[in-house]
Structures are given as C-alpha cells and as structure tokens.
Design an enzyme around this catalytic site. Sequence first.
Site, PDB file in Angstrom:
ATOM      1  N   ARG A 180       0.873  -1.161   0.000  1.00  0.00           N
ATOM      2  CA  ARG A 180       0.000   0.000   0.000  1.00  0.00           C
ATOM      3  C   ARG A 180       0.911   1.211   0.000  1.00  0.00           C
ATOM      4  O   ARG A 180       1.984   1.195   0.590  1.00  0.00           O
ATOM      5  CB  ARG A 180      -0.932   0.015   1.213  1.00  0.00           C
ATOM      6  CG  ARG A 180      -0.197   0.104   2.526  1.00  0.00           C
ATOM      7  CD  ARG A 180      -1.139   0.102   3.706  1.00  0.00           C
ATOM      8  NE  ARG A 180      -0.409   0.199   4.966  1.00  0.00           N
ATOM      9  CZ  ARG A 180      -0.979   0.149   6.154  1.00  0.00           C
ATOM     10  NH1 ARG A 180      -2.277   0.029   6.249  1.00  0.00           N
ATOM     11  NH2 ARG A 180      -0.259   0.251   7.258  1.00  0.00           N
ATOM     12  N   ARG A 184      -0.817  10.673   2.543  1.00  0.00           N
ATOM     13  CA  ARG A 184      -1.730  11.309   3.492  1.00  0.00           C
ATOM     14  C   ARG A 184      -2.014  12.739   3.059  1.00  0.00           C
ATOM     15  O   ARG A 184      -1.085  13.493   2.777  1.00  0.00           O
ATOM     16  CB  ARG A 184      -1.131  11.296   4.897  1.00  0.00           C
ATOM     17  CG  ARG A 184      -0.910   9.884   5.396  1.00  0.00           C
ATOM     18  CD  ARG A 184      -0.261   9.874   6.753  1.00  0.00           C
ATOM     19  NE  ARG A 184       0.066   8.515   7.151  1.00  0.00           N
ATOM     20  CZ  ARG A 184       0.978   8.193   8.032  1.00  0.00           C
ATOM     21  NH1 ARG A 184       1.676   9.145   8.628  1.00  0.00           N
ATOM     22  NH2 ARG A 184       1.216   6.939   8.333  1.00  0.00           N
ATOM     23  N   ARG A 256      18.331 -10.233   0.149  1.00  0.00           N
ATOM     24  CA  ARG A 256      19.124  -9.010   0.169  1.00  0.00           C
ATOM     25  C   ARG A 256      19.758  -8.896   1.551  1.00  0.00           C
ATOM     26  O   ARG A 256      19.141  -9.292   2.558  1.00  0.00           O
ATOM     27  CB  ARG A 256      18.256  -7.779  -0.096  1.00  0.00           C
ATOM     28  CG  ARG A 256      17.540  -7.779  -1.425  1.00  0.00           C
ATOM     29  CD  ARG A 256      18.471  -7.653  -2.599  1.00  0.00           C
ATOM     30  NE  ARG A 256      19.062  -6.311  -2.681  1.00  0.00           N
ATOM     31  CZ  ARG A 256      19.965  -5.966  -3.606  1.00  0.00           C
ATOM     32  NH1 ARG A 256      20.387  -6.863  -4.493  1.00  0.00           N
ATOM     33  NH2 ARG A 256      20.457  -4.747  -3.633  1.00  0.00           N
ATOM     34  N   ARG A 286      20.095   4.983   3.100  1.00  0.00           N
ATOM     35  CA  ARG A 286      19.718   5.888   4.177  1.00  0.00           C
ATOM     36  C   ARG A 286      20.858   6.010   5.179  1.00  0.00           C
ATOM     37  O   ARG A 286      21.801   5.214   5.171  1.00  0.00           O
ATOM     38  CB  ARG A 286      18.454   5.395   4.891  1.00  0.00           C
ATOM     39  CG  ARG A 286      18.594   4.045   5.597  1.00  0.00           C
ATOM     40  CD  ARG A 286      17.276   3.600   6.203  1.00  0.00           C
ATOM     41  NE  ARG A 286      17.406   2.369   6.972  1.00  0.00           N
ATOM     42  CZ  ARG A 286      16.439   1.822   7.690  1.00  0.00           C
ATOM     43  NH1 ARG A 286      15.249   2.408   7.749  1.00  0.00           N
ATOM     44  NH2 ARG A 286      16.622   0.691   8.367  1.00  0.00           N
ATOM     45  N   GLU A 307      23.662   2.843   5.197  1.00  0.00           N
ATOM     46  CA  GLU A 307      23.237   1.495   4.844  1.00  0.00           C
ATOM     47  C   GLU A 307      23.338   1.275   3.334  1.00  0.00           C
ATOM     48  O   GLU A 307      22.861   2.092   2.542  1.00  0.00           O
ATOM     49  CB  GLU A 307      21.793   1.239   5.290  1.00  0.00           C
ATOM     50  CG  GLU A 307      21.622   1.195   6.796  1.00  0.00           C
ATOM     51  CD  GLU A 307      20.218   0.786   7.215  1.00  0.00           C
ATOM     52  OE1 GLU A 307      19.462   0.271   6.358  1.00  0.00           O
ATOM     53  OE2 GLU A 307      19.877   0.982   8.392  1.00  0.00           O
ATOM     54  N   TYR A 355       9.162 -11.679   5.028  1.00  0.00           N
ATOM     55  CA  TYR A 355       9.516 -10.491   5.798  1.00  0.00           C
ATOM     56  C   TYR A 355       8.453 -10.294   6.866  1.00  0.00           C
ATOM     57  O   TYR A 355       7.262 -10.161   6.562  1.00  0.00           O
ATOM     58  CB  TYR A 355       9.607  -9.248   4.912  1.00  0.00           C
ATOM     59  CG  TYR A 355       9.966  -8.027   5.728  1.00  0.00           C
ATOM     60  CD1 TYR A 355      11.290  -7.791   6.073  1.00  0.00           C
ATOM     61  CD2 TYR A 355       8.984  -7.161   6.202  1.00  0.00           C
ATOM     62  CE1 TYR A 355      11.630  -6.695   6.857  1.00  0.00           C
ATOM     63  CE2 TYR A 355       9.320  -6.068   6.979  1.00  0.00           C
ATOM     64  CZ  TYR A 355      10.639  -5.841   7.298  1.00  0.00           C
ATOM     65  OH  TYR A 355      10.969  -4.770   8.088  1.00  0.00           O
ATOM     66  N   ASP A 357       7.357  -8.158  10.481  1.00  0.00           N
ATOM     67  CA  ASP A 357       7.595  -7.175  11.526  1.00  0.00           C
ATOM     68  C   ASP A 357       7.655  -7.881  12.873  1.00  0.00           C
ATOM     69  O   ASP A 357       7.182  -9.014  13.029  1.00  0.00           O
ATOM     70  CB  ASP A 357       6.485  -6.120  11.530  1.00  0.00           C
ATOM     71  CG  ASP A 357       6.612  -5.133  10.385  1.00  0.00           C
ATOM     72  OD1 ASP A 357       7.758  -4.874   9.957  1.00  0.00           O
ATOM     73  OD2 ASP A 357       5.573  -4.633   9.902  1.00  0.00           O
TER      74      ASP A 357
END
Length: 390
Positions: A180, A184, A256, A286, A307, A355, A357
């Site tokens: 998604r 905003r 990765r 980043r 990174e 992956y 969380d």
Amino acid sequence: MAAGKFLMVGAGLSGAVIGRHLAEAGHSITVIDSRPHAGGNCHTERDADTGVMVHVYGPHIFHTDDAEVWDYVNSFERFKPYKNRVKSTTRGLTGAREVFSLPVNLHTINQFFRKTMRPEEAHDFITQEQADTSIADPQTFEEQAMRFVGKDLYEAFFKGYTIKQWGMHPSELPASILKRLPVRFNYDDNYFFHRFQGMPENGYTPMIEKILDHDNITVQLETEFTPQMGAAHDHVFYSGPLDGYFGYELGRLGYRTLDFERFTHQGDYQGCAVMNYGEEDVPYTRITEHKHFAPWEDHEGSVLYREFSRLAEPGDIPYYPVRQVKEKELLAAYVKLAEATAGVTFVGRLATYRYLDMDVTIREALDAARGFAACLDKGEAAPAFFTAPL
C-alpha cells in the site's frame, strides 16, 4: 501431559517467545544461537564511547495494533513513546536537493510542487492530475507507484531508493512489494498507522533476555545447530534459514543483505533518526542516527550508519527475502522437504522465508506455542509450519 524436552534453534523473538511459553507449562527448554548474544537481528547494545543505544543490525521500531502482543512485550520491558518520522533527501522539481517528509503527506506534496493546497485540493491534484489513471490493474512496483502518486513523486522518492534496495528496476518487481502506498492528505508525518508504537527503554536485547530468564530455560550462545541435535530432544523449533536446515541441497533462497558504514559525530548530525536518500546516484539507501531512537536520553556524541543494500552471498546475514518467481519455486520444494521431516517445526522470518515485523513474529510465535501445546494434549504430531510460507 508429561514434561517434554524441546530445542529452540535461535535466541531471537521466535525462539524466546515459544521457549518461554513452553517453559511456563513445565517443559525443559534449551535455546541455542550461533551468535554471542540473544536477540537475533533485534540486538541492541550501548556504544562504549558515547553511551548511545545502538541497533546493531539496523533500526527496529515496535508498532502494532495487536493489544495482546503490546501487553506481552511491556510485561518484560517498559516501552516508551516513539514516533518514527522519516525524512528524505532527494531532488525536487527545481533539480536542487531538498529535505522532504515521509511518508508522502500534505507537507511533502505542497513543498514538492510549491503549492499551498488544502487536503481536498491536494487529493484532487494527486488523483486527477498526477496519478496515471490509465493503469487500471497495477502489476509491477512501478505501475503501483505511478497509479497512485504519478511520475514526479515516484521518481523523487521511490524509483532510485527501490533500485538500490532491491538491486533491480521497479518495473521488474511485483506490485505486492508496495503493498500500500501511504499518501496522506494531512500533515501527519508519523510513518506508521498502528495505535501502539514505542521503543523498549533499555533496548531489545535486555527484553529478550528477560523472556529467556526462566528456571526451565537453558541458553547456549555461540552454538551451531546440527540436525543430529534433534535426537536428544522431543521436538525442535527451528528459526534459522529454511534452506540452511537442509544444507542448501536444492540451492540457496535469495536474500538481500545490508552493509553498514559506521561513523561518529560530536553533536547532532542530521536532526532525525532516519534520513532516506532517494536518488540512485547516492550509493547508500539511508543514514540512521541512533541516539534519536531514544529521545528520552541525552548524548553529546552520536553514532550513525550508512546502509548499503546488496544481494546476500554465503556467509552474509540474510535480511530481506527476494521472493521472485524462481525463489518461490525453490521455496515450494523446501516446504515439501520440511513437511516430510518429523520432529521439527519451522518458525519465524528465516524459516518461513517471509519479511515479518516484530509484532507479527511474536503473534505467530504465541500462536505456534499454543498450537503445539494443543498437539501435545491430543497426542498428535506437530506440523512443520503453523504459518504456511506460501
């Protein structure tokens, strides 16, 4: 139900949570890990020179809508409020580098396009003037981004970053990677939507060590797993790489990995915890400044990491599963092998090649522990997977 003797391979969240649950039920648990510390990739430690709490394997920010999981982690370590507010350095429409707010929000849109739109005006501008509405059913990452934000925002914030992160053009990646697109049309710059967000006051490793702190749990660090260890236990919970369990006999699943370039600074280097770099010609994705992950602390010195993402090679720490077509085919073959292997349950991100969380990892671990206990009560064999990898 007689007490059992169970082996947890991996002292990360999966092994710790399942081990604790079964230990509290009276079983004998051995937890092993090849690393010299508990916590897996969530491992945190104090920098000796600055006192900064460092996320050794990259930042981990806890966010969830799962109240039980939130209560669970807070029962072992106090979580303090933390909102992830990401910035991005990239070229704007003028060609000059600027700092923008992510996820794309009303401030980002107004700043990028040099406008002063209200929410409804920005919504109409993006959906009617910028978005490529000719793309009815996005199939690739690029089409997904173009469909929802249009060419300018896609190229500024997503294209170069994605090429660096995944090592391929967004037109080669499935749309599902961009599940998604958070856009905003207000000034909310909180990166996550979840109602529970925070950081453990003393770091993740002390929290996981507390989960493992039980009379029925023995922890053995710097211990490599071999399948022969299963013979000394009633059941094995394996949270290492799925292909690694089978000695990579069918080939290696693609991942990765990340390389970290550490540097220090006296003072405040970038004024935020995470600064993305959206342009392809900047080699790193980043820079993270770790003292900002604990805003309740005060440190003059600072520890930072650039990174760099690349394809994982043998011996590297796997981070992000690639899950392209050929990897999914290989995964299906390994799942078939796993399901034919008795006495082992595969849990966590590496063993299910997904992956995950942290909150999802804990939820699945709690569910697996309860499901396994139910199997014991019924005298049934535990499945190879409580959560299917495919």
